[in-house]
Write a protein that holds these residues in place. Structure first.
Motif, PDB file in Angstrom:
ATOM      1  N   TYR A 313      -4.404  20.328   3.786  1.00  0.00           N
ATOM      2  CA  TYR A 313      -4.863  19.306   4.765  1.00  0.00           C
ATOM      3  C   TYR A 313      -5.921  18.375   4.069  1.00  0.00           C
ATOM      4  O   TYR A 313      -6.053  17.188   4.690  1.00  0.00           O
ATOM      5  CB  TYR A 313      -5.733  20.304   5.478  1.00  0.00           C
ATOM      6  N   HIS A 314      -6.753  18.867   3.272  1.00  0.00           N
ATOM      7  CA  HIS A 314      -7.741  17.692   2.629  1.00  0.00           C
ATOM      8  C   HIS A 314      -7.055  16.648   2.160  1.00  0.00           C
ATOM      9  O   HIS A 314      -7.716  15.795   1.692  1.00  0.00           O
ATOM     10  CB  HIS A 314      -8.780  18.503   2.049  1.00  0.00           C
ATOM     11  N   ARG A 315      -5.796  16.778   1.668  1.00  0.00           N
ATOM     12  CA  ARG A 315      -5.227  15.555   0.855  1.00  0.00           C
ATOM     13  C   ARG A 315      -4.589  14.795   1.721  1.00  0.00           C
ATOM     14  O   ARG A 315      -4.026  13.573   1.351  1.00  0.00           O
ATOM     15  CB  ARG A 315      -4.304  16.066  -0.168  1.00  0.00           C
ATOM     16  N   ARG A 316      -4.248  14.984   3.123  1.00  0.00           N
ATOM     17  CA  ARG A 316      -3.451  14.412   3.923  1.00  0.00           C
ATOM     18  C   ARG A 316      -3.991  13.003   4.293  1.00  0.00           C
ATOM     19  O   ARG A 316      -3.253  11.832   4.451  1.00  0.00           O
ATOM     20  CB  ARG A 316      -3.170  15.149   4.952  1.00  0.00           C
ATOM     21  N   HIS A 317      -5.228  12.939   4.667  1.00  0.00           N
ATOM     22  CA  HIS A 317      -5.728  11.832   5.196  1.00  0.00           C
ATOM     23  C   HIS A 317      -5.598  10.325   4.231  1.00  0.00           C
ATOM     24  O   HIS A 317      -5.340   9.572   4.437  1.00  0.00           O
ATOM     25  CB  HIS A 317      -7.502  11.920   5.455  1.00  0.00           C
ATOM     26  N   GLN A 318      -5.817  10.730   2.857  1.00  0.00           N
ATOM     27  CA  GLN A 318      -5.735   9.880   1.854  1.00  0.00           C
ATOM     28  C   GLN A 318      -4.057   9.332   1.818  1.00  0.00           C
ATOM     29  O   GLN A 318      -4.042   7.994   1.861  1.00  0.00           O
ATOM     30  CB  GLN A 318      -6.217  10.468   0.495  1.00  0.00           C
ATOM     31  N   ALA A 319      -3.480  10.388   1.589  1.00  0.00           N
ATOM     32  CA  ALA A 319      -2.210  10.122   1.403  1.00  0.00           C
ATOM     33  C   ALA A 319      -1.293   9.161   2.521  1.00  0.00           C
ATOM     34  O   ALA A 319      -0.690   8.131   2.381  1.00  0.00           O
ATOM     35  CB  ALA A 319      -1.170  11.288   1.112  1.00  0.00           C
ATOM     36  N   LEU A 320      -1.755   9.577   3.805  1.00  0.00           N
ATOM     37  CA  LEU A 320      -1.213   8.904   5.018  1.00  0.00           C
ATOM     38  C   LEU A 320      -1.953   7.429   4.929  1.00  0.00           C
ATOM     39  O   LEU A 320      -1.023   6.613   5.447  1.00  0.00           O
ATOM     40  CB  LEU A 320      -1.793   9.703   6.358  1.00  0.00           C
ATOM     41  N   HIS A 321      -3.057   7.291   4.981  1.00  0.00           N
ATOM     42  CA  HIS A 321      -3.559   5.943   4.887  1.00  0.00           C
ATOM     43  C   HIS A 321      -2.801   4.893   3.718  1.00  0.00           C
ATOM     44  O   HIS A 321      -2.507   3.671   3.986  1.00  0.00           O
ATOM     45  CB  HIS A 321      -5.037   5.915   4.453  1.00  0.00           C
ATOM     46  N   TRP A 322      -2.533   5.568   2.381  1.00  0.00           N
ATOM     47  CA  TRP A 322      -1.807   4.839   1.588  1.00  0.00           C
ATOM     48  C   TRP A 322      -0.618   4.290   1.950  1.00  0.00           C
ATOM     49  O   TRP A 322      -0.031   3.552   1.833  1.00  0.00           O
ATOM     50  CB  TRP A 322      -2.056   5.369   0.304  1.00  0.00           C
ATOM     51  N   GLY A 323       0.177   5.446   2.358  1.00  0.00           N
ATOM     52  CA  GLY A 323       1.393   5.472   2.998  1.00  0.00           C
ATOM     53  C   GLY A 323       1.718   4.454   4.023  1.00  0.00           C
ATOM     54  O   GLY A 323       2.316   3.548   4.088  1.00  0.00           O
ATOM     55  N   ALA A 324       0.706   4.575   5.140  1.00  0.00           N
ATOM     56  CA  ALA A 324       0.787   3.555   6.342  1.00  0.00           C
ATOM     57  C   ALA A 324       0.596   2.184   5.643  1.00  0.00           C
ATOM     58  O   ALA A 324       1.232   1.184   6.177  1.00  0.00           O
ATOM     59  CB  ALA A 324      -0.189   4.021   7.286  1.00  0.00           C
ATOM     60  N   ALA A 325      -0.175   1.977   4.886  1.00  0.00           N
ATOM     61  CA  ALA A 325      -0.711   0.599   4.571  1.00  0.00           C
ATOM     62  C   ALA A 325       0.414  -0.254   3.684  1.00  0.00           C
ATOM     63  O   ALA A 325       0.566  -1.200   3.942  1.00  0.00           O
ATOM     64  CB  ALA A 325      -2.132   0.580   3.664  1.00  0.00           C
ATOM     65  N   LEU A 326       1.040   0.731   2.768  1.00  0.00           N
ATOM     66  CA  LEU A 326       2.083   0.299   2.024  1.00  0.00           C
ATOM     67  C   LEU A 326       3.349  -0.126   2.811  1.00  0.00           C
ATOM     68  O   LEU A 326       3.955  -1.358   2.746  1.00  0.00           O
ATOM     69  CB  LEU A 326       2.937   1.407   0.945  1.00  0.00           C
ATOM     70  N   VAL A 327       3.567   0.681   3.944  1.00  0.00           N
ATOM     71  CA  VAL A 327       4.828   0.146   4.889  1.00  0.00           C
ATOM     72  C   VAL A 327       4.301  -0.815   5.602  1.00  0.00           C
ATOM     73  O   VAL A 327       5.122  -1.767   5.666  1.00  0.00           O
ATOM     74  CB  VAL A 327       4.996   1.330   5.763  1.00  0.00           C
ATOM     75  N   GLN A 328       3.275  -1.181   5.888  1.00  0.00           N
ATOM     76  CA  GLN A 328       2.670  -2.385   6.768  1.00  0.00           C
ATOM     77  C   GLN A 328       2.827  -3.689   6.047  1.00  0.00           C
ATOM     78  O   GLN A 328       3.091  -4.742   6.367  1.00  0.00           O
ATOM     79  CB  GLN A 328       1.198  -2.313   7.510  1.00  0.00           C
ATOM     80  N   ALA A 329       2.188  -3.238   4.676  1.00  0.00           N
ATOM     81  CA  ALA A 329       2.287  -4.421   3.856  1.00  0.00           C
ATOM     82  C   ALA A 329       3.713  -5.121   3.450  1.00  0.00           C
ATOM     83  O   ALA A 329       3.819  -6.228   3.551  1.00  0.00           O
ATOM     84  CB  ALA A 329       1.467  -4.085   2.439  1.00  0.00           C
ATOM     85  N   CYS A 330       4.619  -4.097   3.405  1.00  0.00           N
ATOM     86  CA  CYS A 330       5.763  -4.564   2.631  1.00  0.00           C
ATOM     87  C   CYS A 330       6.414  -5.291   4.217  1.00  0.00           C
ATOM     88  O   CYS A 330       7.472  -6.173   3.964  1.00  0.00           O
ATOM     89  CB  CYS A 330       6.732  -3.270   2.661  1.00  0.00           C
ATOM     90  N   SER A 331       6.381  -4.863   5.390  1.00  0.00           N
ATOM     91  CA  SER A 331       6.770  -5.462   6.607  1.00  0.00           C
ATOM     92  C   SER A 331       6.358  -6.644   6.756  1.00  0.00           C
ATOM     93  O   SER A 331       7.153  -7.838   6.986  1.00  0.00           O
ATOM     94  CB  SER A 331       6.664  -4.542   7.711  1.00  0.00           C
ATOM     95  N   LEU A 332       5.146  -6.809   6.521  1.00  0.00           N
ATOM     96  CA  LEU A 332       4.537  -8.367   6.782  1.00  0.00           C
ATOM     97  C   LEU A 332       4.922  -9.315   5.851  1.00  0.00           C
ATOM     98  O   LEU A 332       5.130 -10.244   5.933  1.00  0.00           O
ATOM     99  CB  LEU A 332       2.922  -8.070   6.785  1.00  0.00           C
ATOM    100  N   ALA A 333       5.163  -8.718   4.651  1.00  0.00           N
ATOM    101  CA  ALA A 333       5.487  -9.644   3.456  1.00  0.00           C
ATOM    102  C   ALA A 333       7.082 -10.087   3.578  1.00  0.00           C
ATOM    103  O   ALA A 333       7.355 -11.045   3.338  1.00  0.00           O
ATOM    104  CB  ALA A 333       5.484  -8.940   1.917  1.00  0.00           C
ATOM    105  N   SER A 334       7.768  -9.100   4.107  1.00  0.00           N
ATOM    106  CA  SER A 334       9.219  -9.454   4.501  1.00  0.00           C
ATOM    107  C   SER A 334       9.392 -10.469   5.650  1.00  0.00           C
ATOM    108  O   SER A 334       9.845 -11.430   5.569  1.00  0.00           O
ATOM    109  CB  SER A 334      10.122  -8.184   4.641  1.00  0.00           C
ATOM    110  N   LEU A 335       8.392 -10.266   6.606  1.00  0.00           N
ATOM    111  CA  LEU A 335       8.378 -11.352   7.714  1.00  0.00           C
ATOM    112  C   LEU A 335       8.053 -12.643   7.463  1.00  0.00           C
ATOM    113  O   LEU A 335       8.370 -13.596   7.844  1.00  0.00           O
ATOM    114  CB  LEU A 335       7.698 -10.624   8.993  1.00  0.00           C
ATOM    115  N   THR A 336       6.895 -12.483   6.590  1.00  0.00           N
ATOM    116  CA  THR A 336       6.410 -13.767   5.989  1.00  0.00           C
ATOM    117  C   THR A 336       7.519 -14.550   5.377  1.00  0.00           C
ATOM    118  O   THR A 336       7.752 -15.730   5.520  1.00  0.00           O
ATOM    119  CB  THR A 336       5.287 -13.596   5.233  1.00  0.00           C
ATOM    120  N   TRP A 337       8.089 -14.082   4.256  1.00  0.00           N
ATOM    121  CA  TRP A 337       9.345 -14.624   3.519  1.00  0.00           C
ATOM    122  C   TRP A 337      10.687 -14.978   4.420  1.00  0.00           C
ATOM    123  O   TRP A 337      10.951 -15.983   4.470  1.00  0.00           O
ATOM    124  CB  TRP A 337      10.037 -13.806   2.537  1.00  0.00           C
ATOM    125  N   LEU A 338      10.702 -14.398   5.800  1.00  0.00           N
ATOM    126  CA  LEU A 338      11.792 -14.647   6.670  1.00  0.00           C
ATOM    127  C   LEU A 338      11.517 -15.789   7.498  1.00  0.00           C
ATOM    128  O   LEU A 338      12.330 -16.836   7.687  1.00  0.00           O
ATOM    129  CB  LEU A 338      11.818 -13.447   7.730  1.00  0.00           C
TER     130      LEU A 338
END
Length: 392
Positions: A313-338
């Protein structure tokens, strides 16, 4: 009697370093010893106390430094700084693209993606300022944390809306997209998805006078649902943003929404590939785009489920934040290229109305309508001063 007691607890304890990393819970018991020494016939006296919990870490000299920020926030500050820098970088690229078209034509999709990047950066900035305040007073600034959640939800909804619309054929010529479905209601829905900005403008200005209001309603619904889930999540934890957490109902509802939107997205891409005169090169691009878009809608639920089941439980907050930020960054970069790439970048760029082509300006005029039926009057262009903003 006024007393101050301080104790330090290390997890795990120094003599049990090989112990498995797991969540541990500590409880405080407060007792008034005067109750054992004297009778209080007039009533039990009130107890006045304050508890302050601090997180300790070692500085470069090995000395303990105490901070109000909990241990599961370690590393989140760096993540927020990186998110601000990357999102701002993408927003600047898109703004430069827009600035070069002032006085001419620009597609509204460029402005929407630029806004999504900007909102993502603002969300990270609000959360960073909240953390800085929390580090000093143990409370933070509630309004900043709430704004962070809502800006993040707004950025997410814009990305989802753009992906749905591009997958449904937005910015592509009508002969490539196809004539639509035989069912009138379903056809109007997809025509609205293929011009969300025009449908939304028509819905706001004339209440859906063109009859294609479903696209505008869908756009407003996606934005409103994301905002509602973000605010609902605030009722479960008001210290730090838990927008994507699976531990509470709004987080699980958000993951379900992503699955549903992913299915709609795949359906739209399939219709574009098979509904018109889609060139083979564009089919190949749409296949790849469909896989990328589907991975966006499915990756966040996947990350959340993995984090919730595989990590303590005490590791989930960090991992979820990093995972969500990575997903959002990849999507924004892909749409910018588009929308920033030139006409030679891909088969999509050679056909897209959002890309400036060497053979002249983008086709269309201020009185043109989309291929949504003979009675469709949904606008495809909007003026902002001397600049024409294309909506189709």
């Amino acid at each position: 009697t006024d007393r101050e007691t301080q104790t330090e607890v290390e997890n795990p304890s120094p003599n049990r370093r090989n112990q498995k990393d797991r969540s541990r819970y500590y409880y405080f018991a407060i007792d008034d010893c005067s109750l054992e020494l004297a009778n209080h016939d007039a009533g039990v006296p009130d107890m006045v106390y304050a508890i302050r919990l601090l997180n300790a870490y070692r500085d470069k000299k090995g000395e303990p430094v105490f901070d109000h920020l909990p241990a599961d926030e370690d590393g989140i500050g760096l993540l927020l700084v990186l998110s601000i820098a990357f999102s701002t970088f993408l927003a600047v690229i898109l703004f430069y693209k827009f600035a070069r078209t002032i006085g001419g034509e620009v597609h509204v999709a460029i402005l929407v993606v630029m806004a999504a990047c900007g909102f993502n950066a603002i969300s990270a900035l609000c959360e960073l300022l909240h953390r800085m305040a929390f580090s000093k007073n143990g409370i933070g600034v509630y309004s900043l944390d709430a704004l962070s959640s809502h800006f993040e939800a707004l950025s997410d909804s814009m990305v989802a809306l753009i992906l749905l619309s591009i997958g449904g054929g937005w910015t592509l010529p009508s002969d490539v997209v196809g004539g639509g479905l035989t069912n009138k209601s379903a056809n109007q829905f997809w025509q609205g998805v293929r011009n969300p900005a025009g449908s939304l403008l028509d819905l706001i200005s004339s209440g859906g006078g063109s009859g294609d209001r479903k696209g505008g309603i869908l756009a407003l619904t996606i934005i409103a649902v994301h905002a509602g889930l973000a605010q609902w999540g605030r009722t479960f934890d008001d210290d730090f943003d838990t927008y994507h957490a699976l531990e509470h109902p709004p987080g699980r509802a958000l993951m379900t929404l992503r699955f549903v939107l992913g299915l709609v997205f795949v359906t739209g891409v399939g219709m574009v590939r098979s509904g018109g005169r889609c060139p083979p090169s564009l089919m190949s691009f749409l296949t790849k785009f469909g896989l990328v878009g589907l991975s966006y809608f499915a990756s966040l639920p996947g990350v959340s489920m993995f984090v919730g089941s595989a990590l303590p439980y005490h590791r989930r907050h960090q991992a979820l934040h990093w995972g969500a930020a990575l997903v959002q960054a990849c999507s924004l970069a892909s749409l910018t290229w588009l929308f920033v790439g030139n006409a030679d970048a891909s088969a999509y760029h050679r056909l897209s109305k959002a890309v400036k082509h060497s053979d002249g300006d983008m086709t269309g005029d201020l009185m043109s309508t989309v291929n949504g039926g003979a009675n469709s009057t949904r606008p495809t262009m909007w003026r902002l001063g001397k600049t024409k903003i294309r909506l189709d």
